[in-house]
Design an enzyme around this catalytic site. Sequence first.
Site, PDB file in Angstrom:
ATOM      1  CG  HIS A   1      40.725  29.142  40.710  1.00 34.95           C
ATOM      2  ND1 HIS A   1      40.019  29.619  41.783  1.00 34.95           N
ATOM      3  CD2 HIS A   1      39.816  28.858  39.758  1.00 34.95           C
ATOM      4  CE1 HIS A   1      38.722  29.601  41.496  1.00 34.95           C
ATOM      5  NE2 HIS A   1      38.576  29.137  40.267  1.00 34.95           N
TER       6      HIS A   1
ATOM      7  CE  LYS B   1      46.013  29.474  55.372  1.00 37.52           C
ATOM      8  NZ  LYS B   1      45.229  30.254  54.419  1.00 37.52           N
ATOM      9  NE  ARG B   2      45.195  19.741  50.560  1.00 41.02           N
ATOM     10  CZ  ARG B   2      44.912  18.898  49.574  1.00 41.02           C
ATOM     11  NH1 ARG B   2      43.690  18.848  49.085  1.00 41.02           N
ATOM     12  NH2 ARG B   2      45.828  18.095  49.094  1.00 41.02           N
TER      13      ARG B   2
ATOM     14  CE  LYS C   1      46.900  26.859  50.547  1.00 42.39           C
ATOM     15  NZ  LYS C   1      45.853  27.908  50.606  1.00 42.39           N
TER      16      LYS C   1
ATOM     17  CB  THR D   1      37.743  31.447  50.531  1.00 43.50           C
ATOM     18  OG1 THR D   1      38.191  30.087  50.557  1.00 43.50           O
ATOM     19  CG2 THR D   1      37.626  31.923  49.094  1.00 43.50           C
TER      20      THR D   1
ATOM     21  CE  LYS E   1      35.723  29.061  54.025  1.00 39.15           C
ATOM     22  NZ  LYS E   1      36.485  27.798  53.821  1.00 39.15           N
TER      23      LYS E   1
HETATM   24  C1  LIG Z   1      37.648  27.603  53.172  1.00 34.12           C
HETATM   25  C2  LIG Z   1      38.280  26.285  53.076  1.00 34.12           C
HETATM   26  C3  LIG Z   1      39.495  26.133  52.392  1.00 34.12           C
HETATM   27  C4  LIG Z   1      40.247  27.292  51.774  1.00 34.12           C
HETATM   28  O1  LIG Z   1      41.117  27.830  52.750  1.00 34.12           O
HETATM   29  P1  LIG Z   1      42.316  28.818  52.352  1.00 34.12           P
HETATM   30  O2  LIG Z   1      42.820  29.295  53.665  1.00 34.12           O
HETATM   31  O3  LIG Z   1      41.702  29.924  51.542  1.00 34.12           O
HETATM   32  O4  LIG Z   1      43.314  28.033  51.592  1.00 34.12           O
HETATM   33  C5  LIG Z   1      40.046  24.873  52.320  1.00 34.12           C
HETATM   34  N1  LIG Z   1      39.445  23.806  52.894  1.00 34.12           N
HETATM   35  C6  LIG Z   1      38.286  23.924  53.574  1.00 34.12           C
HETATM   36  C7  LIG Z   1      37.689  22.710  54.194  1.00 34.12           C
HETATM   37  C8  LIG Z   1      37.658  25.159  53.679  1.00 34.12           C
HETATM   38  O5  LIG Z   1      36.499  25.255  54.345  1.00 34.12           O
END
Ligand SMILES: *Cc1c(COP(=O)(O)O)cnc(C)c1O
Length: 832
Positions: free
Chosen positions: A376, A567-568, A573, A675, A679
């Site tokens: 990952h 995101k985190r 990032k 991911t 979304k």
């Molecule tokens: C989808 C999702 C992530 C992943 O987000 P990235 O932008 O791909 O890092 C992290 N936390 C939550 C709660 C999510 O729904």
Amino acid sequence: MTTKSTKNATPKYDITNVPPVGATSYDLVNGIQRHFVRTLGQDNRSHSSHYNYQALAFTIRDRLMECWKDSREASCEADGRRAYYLSLEFLMGRAMGNAMLNLGLDEQAEQAMHDLGIDLEEMIDEEHDAGLGNGGLGRLAACFVDSCATLQLPVTGYGIRYEYGMFRQLIKDGAQAEEPDHWLRNGNIWEIARPEYEQRIHFGGRTEQYRDDAGVLRCRWVDANDVLAIPYDTPIPGYQNGTVNTLRLWKSAATDEFDLGEFNAGSYPESVASKNEAEHISMVLYPNDSSENGKELRLRQQYFLASASIKDVIRRWVEKNGNDFSQFAAKNCFQLNDTHPTVSVAELMRILMDEYHLEWDDAWEITSKTMAYTNHTLLPEALERWPVYLFGRLLPRVLDIIYEINARFLTEVAKQWPGDVERQRRMSIIEEGDVQQVRMAYLAIAGSYSVNGVAQLHSDLLVEGLFADFYAMWPEKFNNKTNGVTQRRWMAMCNKPMSALINETIGEGWVTKLSELGQLAPYAEKAAFRKKWAACKRQNKERLAEVVEQVCGVRFSPDAMFDVQVKRIHEYKRQLLNVLHVIHLYDRIKRGDTANWTNRCVLIGGKAAPGYYMAKQIIKLVSNVAEVVNNDPEVGDKLKVVFFPNYRVSAMEIIAPATDLSEQISTAGKEASGTGNMKFMMNGAMTIGTLDGANIEIREEVGEENFFLFGLTAEEVEATRGHYDPSAIIAADEDFKRVMELLECGHFSQFEPGLFSSITHAIRGSDDPWLVAADFRTYVDAQQRAAEAYQDQKSWLRMSIFNTTYSGKFSTDRTMEDYNRDIWKLEPIKLK
Ligand SMILES: *Cc1c(COP(=O)(O)O)cnc(C)c1O
């Protein structure tokens, strides 16, 4: 154990003759009232919406139970190949809305709650998120099990039932504070304990050699302290297909004979208290996203999951096949979600050899044809290494086996590259040095028949860089499986207005076959459709604006562009780059450069690992910039900024449908896939992003004219090393210079000058690995293009529709079909 089944106690239940539960709104009303009174013991004086939630949840659960039983029976009868998804994290979020959708009970539930005078939305909000994961990796596992159930693939998820999930994030004076997430406090209706399947897990002790009855020299693990693993099962419903798969989470518990020594010595309370150590294993999720901290308890968790899950699979195997393992690899496959459960490789070897007396070669043949590993990340700080001394103390017999795996593996390396000692040193599963370490990724590759990355770029970089030596040895093991998300949760459930519009336009096929969204393309050209599309987006923006006002006290106008990065929080990032752009917009407003302005609402959210100083500084900076911007009357509606606290799955369900512009701005080559980006795309947001992870594939699918691209490529990022001069870049860019001046003069930290010096120094550092300054100019220019594009609403809506239209590839249904075709090779289980 009294729950163990015994022959003489088989009751004469006629379980084929249990009265059916029914699926009308009337049936639901009956169920709710019955559970309210009989299961929960409530009466008409009770007004707590929590009991209403529980009554509805029990009612929905009733409708899952029979399908669950039928699915288990069908899978048992089929007796085909199965896969097990081993993951230290499952970020499930809430179960109820998803269960209602997948059971096809949405409309009946709405009617039932209407009849009872209860607000369904309020009920749904009562459920606590199951936050048993950090971010993308854990959410991926949750989307995977959803898609497997929908595809009727016999896949079981195995994880840990943490008592405390991901911490709750509070923002105090603009800074992150953590609060424990005791998500089980009010009970969890969606799990069923299965103490009859408990397992004993060994820790400590030593290895002993002995001769068995036939005089053969064997090894066994003795003097260990055992811990019990108790499974809790959660039903995973497929989409309206009768299939309900299982997520099995293990809770740790002390054995009854725990520390009998102390007990006999008369220290009963001390003995009982020492049960704590066993119970601690499943107490808390480690809150580190893409970094490892090497704590002993974490290694205990990893082995606890691996051992309990493998023993569970072997228990079922032996019940059916006795001690004949010749078909084990043909019938079973373990998918390892990152290196976290990789100790499974050695644990399966141990069980086959020590407990079932297989020879090494036979056990290895089975193990290395049963394990598959998903990588990952490329970040070096995320690559797991465990000190050999720790391994030896905690898992002595497992360490013996790892040494033996390594010795045999290095012999193979030497055969293929005679005399290449340097290569052997590089590839060794045991890293030499002051402190010897076990390299978990290398153990995973050596022990698996498949190794995959999670987006094309990531998989390419793996075989070119990190795993190049292994690729040279076993090219056939390596493959790509681009991530996805489930459109059930991330569209059908969370974006009802848009889903209804799509359904009335092209039908409902997209819910299980996302590529059917392609049929929306011609509608992007129709003004009437665009108008309806705009109305959906507006409704979603109004919903988010209400939440933002409630939790942040800031008014977002739905007329403005909603610009979102959730995101985190991590330097790679680049939330910092986003903040620099916000400061630049603020600066433009202050100097009156606002001709043809596009009003923006910027939302940034995400958790920082509690020990990650820079990530916490970034949160504080966002908060402080927001404070200045939002309270400046000169700024007004032109710009609003919030840090959205406690980002989690249920928050994303409101955020993604309301987003216009999705920020996917990582340093190229650092984000394995992402991911969140998918979304947003599904929900009709435009992406502003770098050529990183799955962004590349998103852009390929939607077309470059429908994507705001900027920044260095992964190759250019690598080429920049050694001659990077951020201060020169800043000095040569008037806009950038002004932004840095505002930061450095303390404009956003009036009472604490120098508060953000670590941030400004990082940006100016020639060793900044994230190259924030390098991408500033192209980012600001791309943002300007986005702002201008937003002003042409006709064109923007076309682009928005195209993003949803061409998001078909990013369904986990496709991802799971890819895994199944290339790695698992399972037959779907059709129900009668
Ligand atoms: C989808 C999702 C992530 C992943 O987000 P990235 O932008 O791909 O890092 C992290 N936390 C939550 C709660 C999510 O729904």
